[in-house]
Design a protein around this motif. Structure first.
Motif, PDB file in Angstrom:
ATOM      1  N   VAL A 264       0.864  -1.181   0.000  1.00 50.74           N
ATOM      2  CA  VAL A 264       0.000   0.000   0.000  1.00 50.74           C
ATOM      3  C   VAL A 264       0.900   1.230   0.000  1.00 50.74           C
ATOM      4  N   LEU A 265       0.637   2.147  -0.931  1.00 52.99           N
ATOM      5  CA  LEU A 265       1.388   3.397  -1.034  1.00 52.99           C
ATOM      6  C   LEU A 265       0.402   4.555  -0.929  1.00 52.99           C
ATOM      7  N   ALA A 266       0.644   5.497  -0.041  1.00 46.93           N
ATOM      8  CA  ALA A 266      -0.295   6.604   0.176  1.00 46.93           C
ATOM      9  C   ALA A 266       0.450   7.934   0.178  1.00 46.93           C
ATOM     10  N   GLY A 267       0.015   8.838  -0.692  1.00 47.04           N
ATOM     11  CA  GLY A 267       0.603  10.167  -0.723  1.00 47.04           C
ATOM     12  C   GLY A 267      -0.396  11.272  -0.485  1.00 47.04           C
ATOM     13  N   SER A 268      -1.692  10.944  -0.505  1.00 40.78           N
ATOM     14  CA  SER A 268      -2.736  11.951  -0.328  1.00 40.78           C
ATOM     15  C   SER A 268      -2.753  12.503   1.091  1.00 40.78           C
ATOM     16  N   ALA A 269      -3.098  13.790   1.201  1.00 37.29           N
ATOM     17  CA  ALA A 269      -3.247  14.420   2.511  1.00 37.29           C
ATOM     18  C   ALA A 269      -4.718  14.641   2.867  1.00 37.29           C
ATOM     19  N   SER A 270      -5.626  13.978   2.146  1.00 34.52           N
ATOM     20  CA  SER A 270      -7.050  14.180   2.372  1.00 34.52           C
ATOM     21  C   SER A 270      -7.503  13.581   3.711  1.00 34.52           C
ATOM     22  N   ILE A 318       3.510   2.231   3.003  1.00 34.50           N
ATOM     23  CA  ILE A 318       4.520   3.291   2.933  1.00 34.50           C
ATOM     24  C   ILE A 318       3.770   4.567   2.563  1.00 34.50           C
ATOM     25  N   TYR A 319       3.875   5.579   3.413  1.00 29.46           N
ATOM     26  CA  TYR A 319       2.984   6.727   3.260  1.00 29.46           C
ATOM     27  C   TYR A 319       3.678   8.061   3.539  1.00 29.46           C
ATOM     28  N   ALA A 320       3.125   9.090   2.910  1.00 26.50           N
ATOM     29  CA  ALA A 320       3.546  10.462   3.188  1.00 26.50           C
ATOM     30  C   ALA A 320       2.371  11.283   3.689  1.00 26.50           C
ATOM     31  N   THR A 321       1.266  10.624   3.922  1.00 21.30           N
ATOM     32  CA  THR A 321       0.034  11.282   4.371  1.00 21.30           C
ATOM     33  C   THR A 321       0.248  11.992   5.699  1.00 21.30           C
ATOM     34  N   SER A 322      -0.227  13.252   5.759  1.00 20.15           N
ATOM     35  CA  SER A 322      -0.068  14.061   6.967  1.00 20.15           C
ATOM     36  C   SER A 322      -1.311  14.911   7.181  1.00 20.15           C
ATOM     37  N   ALA A 323      -1.447  15.446   8.386  1.00 16.74           N
ATOM     38  CA  ALA A 323      -2.526  16.375   8.681  1.00 16.74           C
ATOM     39  C   ALA A 323      -2.278  17.699   7.959  1.00 16.74           C
ATOM     40  N   PRO A 324      -3.338  18.488   7.699  1.00 19.05           N
ATOM     41  CA  PRO A 324      -3.186  19.729   6.938  1.00 19.05           C
ATOM     42  C   PRO A 324      -2.139  20.682   7.504  1.00 19.05           C
ATOM     43  N   ASP A 325      -2.049  20.819   8.837  1.00 24.73           N
ATOM     44  CA  ASP A 325      -1.078  21.756   9.404  1.00 24.73           C
ATOM     45  C   ASP A 325       0.353  21.278   9.174  1.00 24.73           C
ATOM     46  N   GLU A 326       0.555  19.965   9.191  1.00 24.92           N
ATOM     47  CA  GLU A 326       1.884  19.417   8.919  1.00 24.92           C
ATOM     48  C   GLU A 326       2.263  19.617   7.457  1.00 24.92           C
ATOM     49  N   VAL A 327       1.297  19.444   6.568  1.00 28.30           N
ATOM     50  CA  VAL A 327       1.538  19.667   5.146  1.00 28.30           C
ATOM     51  C   VAL A 327       1.943  21.116   4.906  1.00 28.30           C
ATOM     52  N   LYS A 328       1.221  22.032   5.512  1.00 26.27           N
ATOM     53  CA  LYS A 328       1.525  23.449   5.323  1.00 26.27           C
ATOM     54  C   LYS A 328       2.909  23.799   5.855  1.00 26.27           C
ATOM     55  N   ALA A 329       3.292  23.187   6.953  1.00 25.87           N
ATOM     56  CA  ALA A 329       4.609  23.467   7.523  1.00 25.87           C
ATOM     57  C   ALA A 329       5.710  23.025   6.570  1.00 25.87           C
ATOM     58  N   VAL A 330       5.546  21.866   5.967  1.00 27.21           N
ATOM     59  CA  VAL A 330       6.540  21.385   4.998  1.00 27.21           C
ATOM     60  C   VAL A 330       6.554  22.273   3.759  1.00 27.21           C
ATOM     61  N   GLN A 331       5.363  22.650   3.291  1.00 31.40           N
ATOM     62  CA  GLN A 331       5.283  23.507   2.106  1.00 31.40           C
ATOM     63  C   GLN A 331       5.930  24.863   2.354  1.00 31.40           C
ATOM     64  N   ALA A 332       5.829  25.348   3.581  1.00 33.28           N
ATOM     65  CA  ALA A 332       6.440  26.631   3.913  1.00 33.28           C
ATOM     66  C   ALA A 332       7.959  26.571   3.770  1.00 33.28           C
ATOM     67  N   GLN A 333       8.526  25.403   4.018  1.00 32.70           N
ATOM     68  CA  GLN A 333       9.978  25.245   3.918  1.00 32.70           C
ATOM     69  C   GLN A 333      10.432  24.912   2.498  1.00 32.70           C
ATOM     70  N   LEU A 334       9.662  24.086   1.810  1.00 34.47           N
ATOM     71  CA  LEU A 334      10.100  23.574   0.511  1.00 34.47           C
ATOM     72  C   LEU A 334       9.388  24.200  -0.675  1.00 34.47           C
ATOM     73  N   GLY A 335       8.241  24.816  -0.433  1.00 33.86           N
ATOM     74  CA  GLY A 335       7.393  25.279  -1.524  1.00 33.86           C
ATOM     75  C   GLY A 335       6.387  24.194  -1.889  1.00 33.86           C
ATOM     76  N   VAL A 336       5.212  24.609  -2.340  1.00 37.47           N
ATOM     77  CA  VAL A 336       4.133  23.661  -2.610  1.00 37.47           C
ATOM     78  C   VAL A 336       4.527  22.652  -3.692  1.00 37.47           C
ATOM     79  N   GLU A 337       5.003  23.140  -4.812  1.00 39.90           N
ATOM     80  CA  GLU A 337       5.302  22.250  -5.933  1.00 39.90           C
ATOM     81  C   GLU A 337       6.448  21.296  -5.615  1.00 39.90           C
ATOM     82  N   ARG A 338       7.513  21.828  -4.984  1.00 38.74           N
ATOM     83  CA  ARG A 338       8.669  20.965  -4.704  1.00 38.74           C
ATOM     84  C   ARG A 338       8.308  19.885  -3.688  1.00 38.74           C
ATOM     85  N   ALA A 339       7.546  20.261  -2.659  1.00 37.99           N
ATOM     86  CA  ALA A 339       7.166  19.279  -1.646  1.00 37.99           C
ATOM     87  C   ALA A 339       6.386  18.130  -2.274  1.00 37.99           C
ATOM     88  N   GLY A 340       5.408  18.458  -3.129  1.00 42.02           N
ATOM     89  CA  GLY A 340       4.624  17.422  -3.779  1.00 42.02           C
ATOM     90  C   GLY A 340       5.448  16.581  -4.729  1.00 42.02           C
TER      91      GLY A 340
END
Length: 430
Positions: A264-270, A318-340
């Motif tokens: 199982v592979l999960a990347g969605s943050a939904s 194997i997953y990258a799924t996170s809560a919305p606040d965690e996603v935003k924190a990563v995006q703040a450091q890496l940028g939305v497109e690069r993080a995805g």
């Protein structure tokens, strides 16, 4: 019925991979033998194609509008060359697109290419809690912009008024086909469509509160060259072809068994995928979380994931799924497109490595993730099997060594989806 032509009757263009699978699932449920192509099929892949419907899966939802239009028109040209009699442009049941659009612009371009002046836009999918009332999209009992979609990392939706959202994306005049008209049946809907066209409306949001409404809309739109919407709108289309004596009496959902390992592979943050990951962890099953910051730092995340899967002794998540606040924190450091992009590339490389290690059954959560995985696995054509959960069928690749895949939109599936999908893939999705 054996003398029926084998050329496809319905040609579909989807703006992401799991959306395409969702649509194909709906058509199979209606009795249409359906294949899904990952991108526009090559001549080799298309040779001997025998299906009632072809769904071309693009990855155009978040592309710049000009690129999305170009890809969609190329897909349209391919489908028309194969003789498809009606075209369906499929997008998500949450109507999500970039701030600059894509749904409106692509629909407009397809209308023009087909020489038509009118289409419906209806993302409703009542079975999964998406309904439209007076032009407003609800997710279960919440307006779209209060459902969690306002936090989507790539396509946040902050307005539930679809007439307003669509009008901002197109030069066409956008109207509304209201629920009280739909409730009166297909003949009344046809009358209202004629009135809308006479008033210069080129696209109309269609209300739909139930599957019965979607069947009504499908029947009323049998003669339209183009329809646009979520997979729910396709519910009524197979019956149009059946009434005309165009469909074979066969089991459209039959796919072969695929033996081998599974993952199982999960990347969605939904919200739905977060719940599915939580259910897996609560069951004490082995799981490894992918850290985008570790990927950005160049750490051997992919190698560690492959080693984890090899040593676990059982099926892993194997997953990258996170809560919305965690996603935003990563995006703040890496940028939305690069993080995805980092996560998608890593999960694609992991899928490829697992295939080399003997994995043949893949459950994948997230549209972008599914796109990355099927590309990494070089999957080009899928045969669509039986439904696992609403909007998600089992599929089997038809080229090279067969693979069984369940490609899930982030928002779809029950909390136990991962376990259910693994069981069905192992059983051949019969």
């Amino acid at each position: 019925m054996n003398n029926l032509a084998t050329r496809p009757l319905l040609g579909c263009i989807a703006d992401d991979f799991t959306g395409a699978t969702d649509l194909a699932n709906m058509l199979v449920r209606g009795g249409m033998r359906t294949v899904q192509s990952i991108g526009i099929p090559t001549a080799e892949v298309a040779a001997g194609l025998d299906a009632d419907a072809v769904v071309i899966a693009l990855k155009s939802r978040t592309l710049p509008a000009a690129e999305a239009i170009e890809q969609s028109l190329a897909a349209l040209a391919w489908l028309r060359e194969r003789g498809c009699e009606q075209i369906f442009f499929k997008y998500c049941s949450t109507f999500d697109s970039t701030a600059a659009g894509n749904i409106g612009q692509v629909s407009e371009a397809l209308l023009e290419a087909l020489g038509s002046d009118f289409t419906l836009a209806c993302p409703a999918f009542p079975e999964n809690g998406r309904t439209i009332f007076r032009g407003h999209l609800f997710v279960q009992d919440q307006l779209l912009n209060e459902s969690g979609m306002q936090h989507h990392p790539l396509t946040p939706m902050t307005d539930a008024n679809l007439v307003r959202v669509l009008q901002a994306q197109t030069r066409q005049k956008v109207g509304l086909l209201r629920y009280d008209c739909v409730a009166q049946g297909a003949a009344k809907v046809k009358e209202q469509i004629a009135t809308l066209r006479a008033n210069g409306v080129g696209m109309a949001i269609a209300d739909a509160l139930s599957d019965a409404d979607l069947y009504t809309l499908g029947e009323a739109c049998a003669g339209l060259p183009l329809l646009t919407g979520g997979s729910g709108l396709a519910l009524g289309l197979p019956e149009n072809f059946r009434r005309a004596g165009r469909l074979r009496d066969v089991d459209a959902a039959c796919v072969p068994l695929v033996a081998g390992g599974e993952v199982v592979l999960a990347g969605s943050a939904s919200q739905a995928t977060n719940g599915q990951v939580a259910a897996w962890l609560e069951a004490g099953r082995p799981a490894l979380r992918i850290d985008p910051l570790a990927l950005a730092a160049g750490k051997p995340v992919v190698a560690e994931a492959l080693a984890f899967a090899a040593n676990a002794g059982q099926t892993v998540l194997i997953y990258a799924t996170s809560a919305p606040d965690e996603v935003k924190a990563v995006q703040a450091q890496l940028g939305v497109e690069r993080a995805g992009a980092l996560v998608e590339q890593a999960l694609g490389e992991i899928a490829s490595g697992l295939r080399a290690a003997g994995v043949r059954r893949f459950v994948v959560a997230g549209g972008e993730t599914s796109g990355a995985v099927v590309q990494a696995l070089n999957v080009q054509l899928l045969q669509i099997g039986a439904q696992i959960d609403p909007g998600v069928p089992a599929t089997v690749s038809t080229t090279q060594e067969p693979l069984a895949l369940a490609l899930k939109s982030g928002n779809f599936g029950g909390r136990d989806f991962f376990a259910k999908a693994l069981e069905q893939l192992a059983g051949g999705a019969q």
